[in-house]
Scaffold this active site. Structure first.
Site, PDB file in Angstrom:
ATOM      1  CG  HIS A  85     -30.703   1.751  48.001  1.00 11.50           C
ATOM      2  ND1 HIS A  85     -31.045   0.771  47.089  1.00 11.50           N
ATOM      3  CD2 HIS A  85     -29.357   1.697  48.131  1.00 11.50           C
ATOM      4  CE1 HIS A  85     -29.950   0.136  46.714  1.00 11.50           C
ATOM      5  NE2 HIS A  85     -28.901   0.673  47.327  1.00 11.50           N
TER       6      HIS A  85
ATOM      7  NE  ARG B 152     -19.610   8.280  50.396  1.00  6.70           N
ATOM      8  CZ  ARG B 152     -20.938   8.330  50.349  1.00  6.70           C
ATOM      9  NH1 ARG B 152     -21.562   9.483  50.526  1.00  6.70           N
ATOM     10  NH2 ARG B 152     -21.641   7.254  50.112  1.00  6.70           N
TER      11      ARG B 152
ATOM     12  CG  ASP C 268     -26.337  11.686  55.144  1.00  6.80           C
ATOM     13  OD1 ASP C 268     -27.264  11.154  55.775  1.00  6.80           O
ATOM     14  OD2 ASP C 268     -25.502  11.047  54.482  1.00  6.80           O
TER      15      ASP C 268
ATOM     16  CB  CYS D 175     -21.342  15.707  45.872  1.00  2.00           C
ATOM     17  SG  CYS D 175     -21.146  15.236  47.594  1.00  2.00           S
TER      18      CYS D 175
HETATM   19  C1  PEP Z   1     -25.191  13.114  50.764  1.00  2.92           C
HETATM   20  O1  PEP Z   1     -25.417  12.750  51.910  1.00  2.92           O
HETATM   21  O2  PEP Z   1     -25.596  14.191  50.292  1.00  2.92           O
HETATM   22  C2  PEP Z   1     -24.435  12.259  49.850  1.00  2.92           C
HETATM   23  C3  PEP Z   1     -24.129  12.673  48.641  1.00  2.92           C
HETATM   24  O3  PEP Z   1     -24.090  11.027  50.282  1.00  2.92           O
HETATM   25  P1  PEP Z   1     -25.044   9.771  50.378  1.00  2.92           P
HETATM   26  O4  PEP Z   1     -26.263  10.060  49.596  1.00  2.92           O
HETATM   27  O5  PEP Z   1     -24.265   8.605  49.870  1.00  2.92           O
HETATM   28  O6  PEP Z   1     -25.301   9.648  51.863  1.00  2.92           O
HETATM   29 MG    MG Z   2     -24.254  11.235  52.850  1.00  2.00          MG
END
Ligand code: PEP
Ligand code: MG
Length: 868
Positions: A435, A598, A749, A811
Site C-alpha cells: 500500500h 474502477r 493482483d 494498468c
Molecule cells: C492490479 O491489481 O494490478 C491493480 C492495478 O489494482 P490494485 O493494485 O488496486 O489491486
Molecule cells: Mg487489483
C-alpha cells in the site's frame, strides 16, 4: 584501407595488433577500444595530438598471458629519446581500466639531458614522478615506502631510487624498452584481475571485454616557458548548462590541475581568480576552437585533456564528459537542436529510468550520507523531516508547517491523509506493490518500505538502527526513495528539473512512440500531475481512496453496518453527491481525455477500525453498543481478505454500492459535458473471473445509465470494461470480452494470483529469493514475462478473437517499466497506465522501443498513437 591478401582476416588482425594512430589506420572501438578510436578521430581532425601507437585487444591479451610485448615495433614508431605514456583503452570508456603511467623512458641519461633543455628542477621532477609511479603501479611496491621522502628535488630523487633498490634488490631499470615492457605487462594483467572484472561487470561489461592500450609520446607539462596541463569542457557536468569549465595548472602533468585547485587557473576569464585566457589568450582561443570542433565532429560533449609545452598546445585525449542525469538530458537536447545529432539519437541516449531523478528532489550527489539502514526503494525522490509515528501526528505537523516523515509498520487506507500530509514515508514491512509503495508513487512521495533492518517500536515511539542509534519522535531523518537509504539528519538536496529541455525532449518522444501512455490517478492532485506529464488520459482511477476522507468515513461505515437495503441506500445517498463531485473534478481536469473509473474494489472491513479506541469511537458515532460493534467488526473479518469478498464479488453481493457509483459517474458526465467537450466515461469492473459477473453488473449499470439519461433529459455514452487480474479471467477472456469494450490487465493482483504470492508479504523474503536467483527480479516490480506474461498473451489473444475492436491495456504497477512496455507493444496493447510520476519514463521507453524497431526494420511504418 586494408590490403586484400590471401588469408585476409589473419593479416588484417595482425596488422592491427600494433598500429600507429594515423587517419587511415585499421582501428575500431571493438578491436582497440574507445580511447584509441577517439584519438584517431582527433588525428583526422588535424588536432595537435602527440604521436600515438595503439595496441589492440589481441595483443594485450597475449601480453597478459605472458607473451613478451613487441617493444621493438612499438618503439620503432617514436624518436629514440622520446618519453612515453601508456593509457588504457577499453571498448566502452565507462568500463574503466588501469591508471595511466607517464614519463616512461626517464633514466639517468635522460635526466641529465633534460636538465639542459627543460631545466634541472623540471627534469628531476619528471624522473621522481616516474620512479614513484613505476614502483607502486608496475613493481607493486608499497606506496608507504615514499612517505618519509620530502619534496621532489635531487635529494628526493636519490632517496626514491635508493628505496626502490632496497625493496627490489635491483637498480631502477634504465632501459626504455625494459620499462615499457613492464608497464604494458602490469596493465594487461591488472585488467584480468578479479577486482577489475567485478568492477567492469557492474558497469555492464561482458566477461570477455577486451582492453587496448595506447602508447603516446609525452608532451612535457614541465620546463621552460609556459608549461602545464589542464582539462577543458564546454558544459558543466551537473546541469548541462553551456559554459567553459575546467582548470589549468602551470608545471603539471595529467589531471593535476583538477586536484590542486588553489594554484590552478580558471580557463575562461573569471571573477573568482586568474585564468588561462588572461595568461595566454591565443592558446586559450586555440584550445576553445579545438574543443568546439571535437564537440561537433565527435557528436558529444567531450572533456579535452591538454598540455602546454613551452607555449605550444597539445591535445592528449578526449573523453565523454561525465554527466548527472539532468545534464545528460540537456546535453542531448542541445546537440539535437544544433543539428549535431538527430532527435532520435538524442532520445536513445537517455536511459528512461534516469528521468526519475529529474522528477523529484534528490540527495545532492556529493552530500555526506549518514546511513541508518536500508530498505526497498519504493517511490523515488528524497525528503527530510521529523519522525512521526501516526497519520494524525503527520497531519498535526503539516498544520504547524513542519515537514514530517511518517513511520509505520505498514500503511493502510486509513493512513492516506497522513501520507498526504507527510513529506516521506518509511515502513517496516512491504514490497514494491504494498500500500505505502503504490500510494507513495502515485503522490510522488519518497518512500522506503520493508526497512526491517531498523527496529520499529511503535508503542515506545522509537526506531533503533542496526548500529544501536535510536531515533525518537521529532528527530530528523531523510528517506531516500531512489536508493532505499534511510539517513540520519538532512543532507543537501538538488531540486527537480522539469524545465524547457525536459518538455522539449518528451515532446520528441511522443512524436516517436506508437503505444499510448495513461496515468493511474485517484485524486484531483494525481490527475493534475498526470495532465502536467502529458498522460493521454486516466487508465485507472481507484475509487476506494475517495471514501477515506473525514466527511465520508462515517456514512461509509453506516452503509457497512446497515441492516436493510433501505438503510444502506440512505447512507449511500449521502455519499452520492460527494462521489459525483469527485468525478466532475476529474473530468474537468482531464477535459477531452478518457477517464477510466474502477468500481469499488477492497474488502469493506478495511474501512472499519481494528483497535479498541477506534471501535469505541465507531460505537459512539453509530449510537450502537460497543459489544455489538465489536462483534460485527469481528464477524466481517476474513482469513484471506485479498481472495475474499472484494471487487466484483462485493458488487454482486451488495449491488447498491456499484449502483451509487454508476449514478455518480453518469450525473458527473452530464454536468461536465454541459461545461465542455462531451465526456465519455469508462467504467471498469475489478477482480472478475466469470462472464456472468460482467453480465450482472452490466445490466445494472445500463439501467442506471438509462435512468439518469431520462431524469436529466441528457444523452451520453459510456464504455464498460473489465479489469483482468485473475488467471481465470485471462483464460476466459474470450467469454468476458463479449460484454467488455476494453480489457485492462491488473498485473499486481495477476502476479499475486499467478504465483500464489501475497503482494503485501512478499517483501519479507524477496531479497533472499532474488539473491539466490529463484526469481531473476521481484515479479511485483519487473513483469514476469514467462509466467504472468503468458497469461497476458492468452488473455489478449482470446479477448481480441472474440471482439476484434476490444481495447487492451495494462494498468498494474508494471505499466511504467520499459520491459513491460516492450511486452505490451509486442502483444499489440493500445496503452499502458502507470503512476503519474512514471508517465515521462514510460513515454521515453515507448519512444526508444519504436525507434529501435525502426532501426532494425527501417521500412516499418509507425502506427498512430492510440490513447483510447
Ligand atoms: C492490479 O491489481 O494490478 C491493480 C492495478 O489494482 P490494485 O493494485 O488496486 O489491486
Ligand atoms: Mg487489483
Amino acid at each position: 584501407m586494408l590490403r586484400e591478401l590471401p588469408g585476409g582476416a589473419a593479416v588484417q588482425q595482425d596488422e592491427a595488433r600494433i598500429t600507429a594512430v594515423t587517419a587511415d589506420a585499421p582501428i575500431s572501438a571493438p578491436t582497440h577500444g574507445g580511447r584509441a578510436k577517439c584519438l584517431q578521430r582527433l588525428v583526422r581532425l588535424d588536432l595537435p595530438v602527440p604521436h600515438t601507437v595503439a595496441l589492440g585487444f589481441a595483443a594485450v591479451r597475449d601480453i597478459a598471458r605472458g607473451v613478451p610485448p613487441d617493444t621493438a615495433t612499438i618503439l620503432g614508431h617514436f624518436p629514440e629519446d622520446a618519453l612515453l605514456c601508456v593509457r588504457p583503452s577499453s571498448e566502452d570508456p565507462d568500463w574503466g581500466g588501469p591508471g595511466a603511467i607517464l614519463n616512461i623512458g626517464m633514466n639517468g641519461a635522460r635526466h641529465a639531458a633534460l636538465s639542459e633543455t627543460l631545466g634541472e628542477e623540471a627534469a628531476t621532477s619528471l624522473y621522481f614522478r616516474f620512479v614513484q609511479a613505476y614502483a607502486v603501479h608496475v613493481a607493486r611496491l608499497d606506496p608507504d615506502m615514499f612517505d618519509e621522502i620530502e619534496g621532489a628535488g635531487q635529494q628526493a630523487l636519490g632517496e626514491a631510487l635508493r628505496a626502490y633498490e632496497d625493496e627490489t634488490e635491483e637498480p631502477f631499470p634504465q632501459d626504455r624498452a625494459v620499462q615499457l615492457s613492464a608497464v604494458l605487462r602490469s596493465m594487461a594483467r591488472a585488467w584480468e584481475g578479479t577486482t577489475a572484472r567485478l568492477l567492469r561487470r557492474a558497469k555492464g561489461a561482458p566477461d570477455d571485454a577486451g582492453l587496448g592500450l595506447v602508447v603516446q609520446e609525452m608532451a612535457f607539462g614541465l620546463g621552460a616557458g609556459e608549461c602545464g596541463s589542464g582539462v577543458l569542457q564546454l558544459v558543466d557536468s551537473t546541469a548541462g548548462e553551456a559554459r567553459v569549465t575546467g582548470r589549468y595548472l602551470s608545471q603539471s602533468q595529467g589531471r593535476e590541475a583538477l586536484r590542486e585547485s588553489d594554484a590552478a587557473l580558471y580557463l575562461e576569464r573569471d571573477p573568482r581568480g586568474p585564468s588561462l585566457e588572461e595568461r595566454a589568450p591565443e592558446v586559450f582561443a586555440e584550445l576553445l576552437a579545438h574543443g568546439r570542433l571535437m564537440r561537433e565532429k565527435l557528436r558529444d560533449e567531450m572533456q579535452v585533456e591538454f598540455t602546454l609545452e613551452n607555449g605550444r598546445l597539445y591535445i592528449l585525449d578526449g573523453v565523454r564528459v561525465a554527466r548527472a542525469p539532468r545534464a545528460a538530458l540537456r546535453i542531448a537536447v542541445q546537440l539535437a537542436e544544433e543539428g549535431i545529432i538527430s532527435r532520435h539519437e538524442a532520445l536513445m541516449r537517455i536511459e528512461p529510468r534516469a528521468l526519475s531523478e529529474l522528477l523529484h528532489r534528490q540527495v545532492a550527489p556529493g552530500a555526506r550520507r549518514n546511513r541508518l539502514a536500508r530498505g526497498v526503494a519504493a517511490s523515488p525522490g528524497a525528503a527530510s523531516g521529523r519522525v512521526v509515528f501516526s497519520a494524525e501526528a503527520a497531519q498535526a505537523a503539516a498544520a504547524r508547517g513542519e515537514a514530517a516523515v511518517l513511520v509505520r509498520r505498514e500503511t493502510s487506507p486509513s493512513d492516506i491523509r497522513g501520507m498526504h500530509a507527510a513529506v516521506a514515508v518509511l515502513t517496516e514491512r512491504g514490497g514494491m506493490t504494498s500500500h505505502a509503495a503504490v500510494i507513495g508513487r502515485g503522490l510522488g512521495l519518497p518512500c522506503v518500505v520493508g526497512a526491517s533492518e531498523l527496529r520499529f517500536q511503535m508503542g515506545k515511539k522509537q526506531l533503533t538502527a542496526p548500529d544501536g542509534r535510536t531515533l525518537r519522535e521529532g528527530d530528523i531523518i531523510t528517506v531516500d526513495g531512489t536508493s532505499g537509504d534511510v539517513l540520519a539528519g538532512a543532507p543537501a538536496m538538488v531540486e527537480a528539473a522539469l524545465d524547457d529541455a525536459f518538455q522539449t525532449f518528451l515532446g520528441w518522444a511522443d512524436e516517436a512512440r506508437d503505444i499510448g501512455v495513461r496515468a493511474n490517478a485517484d485524486t484531483p492532485a494525481d490527475a493534475q500531475t498526470a495532465r502536467n506529464f502529458m498522460a493521454q488520459g486516466i487508465g485507472l482511477c481507484r475509487t476506494e481512496h475517495m471514501f477515506f476522507e473525514a466527511d465520508r468515513l462515517t456514512p461509509m461505515r453506516e452503509m457497512i453496518f446497515a441492516d436493510t437495503p433501505e438503510d444502506r441506500r440512505a447512507a449511500l445517498d449521502r455519499l452520492l453527491p460527494m462521489q459525483r463531485g469527485d468525478f466532475i473534478e476529474l473530468f474537468r481536469i482531464m477535459q477531452g481525455q478518457p477517464v477510466c473509473i474502477r468500481l469499488f474494489d477492497p474488502p469493506l472491513h478495511e474501512f472499519l477500525p481494528s483497535d479498541r479506541a477506534g471501535l469505541r469511537d465507531l460505537a459512539d458515532a453509530l449510537d450502537l453498543p460497543l459489544s455489538d460493534v465489536t462483534r460485527r467488526v469481528e464477524a466481517m473479518g476474513e482469513y484471506n481478505p485479498m481472495l475474499g469478498m472484494r471487487g466484483v464479488r462485493l458488487g454482486i453481493a451488495v449491488p447498491e454500492i456499484y449502483e451509487m457509483q454508476a449514478r455518480a459517474i453518469f450525473e458527473a458526465t452530464v454536468e461536465a459535458s454541459r461545461e465542455g467537450a462531451p465526456v465519455v466515461p469508462e467504467i471498469m469492473i475489478p477482480l472478475v473471473s466469470a462472464k456472468r459477473e460482467v453480465e450482472l453488473v452490466k445490466t445494472r449499470v445500463d439501467s442506471v445509465a438509462a435512468a439518469v439519461s431520462t431524469e436529466k433529459a441528457a444523452r451520453f455514452s459510456y464504455r464498460l470494461g473489465v479489469m483482468v487480474e485473475t488467471p481465470r479471467a485471462c483464460l476466459r477472456a474470450g467469454d468476458i470480452a463479449q460484454h467488455a469494450a476494453f480489457l485492462s490487465f491488473g498485473t499486481n493482483d495477476l502476479t499475486q494470483m499467478t504465483y500464489g504470492l501475497s503482494r503485501d508479504d512478499a517483501g519479507r523474503f524477496m531479497s533472499a529469493y532474488v539473491e539466490q536467483r529463484v526469481f531473476a527480479e521481484d515479479p511485483f516490480h519487473v513483469l514476469d514475462v514467462d509466467g504472468v506474461g503468458e497469461l497476458l498473451s492468452i488473455g489478449a489473444e482470446r479477448g481480441r478473437a472474440a471482439r476484434p475492436d476490444v481495447t487492451l491495456s495494462l494498468c498494474g504497477e508494471h505499466g511504467g517499466h520499459p520491459e513491460s512496455i516492450a511486452f505490451c507493444r509486442k502483444a499489440g496493447f493500445d496503452y499502458v497506465s502507470c503512476s503519474p510520476f512514471r508517465v515521462p519514463i514510460a513515454r521515453l521507453a515507448a519512444a526508444q522501443l519504436a525507434i529501435a524497431d525502426k532501426i532494425a526494420q527501417p521500412e516499418r511504418l509507425v502506427a498512430p498513437i492510440s490513447g483510447a
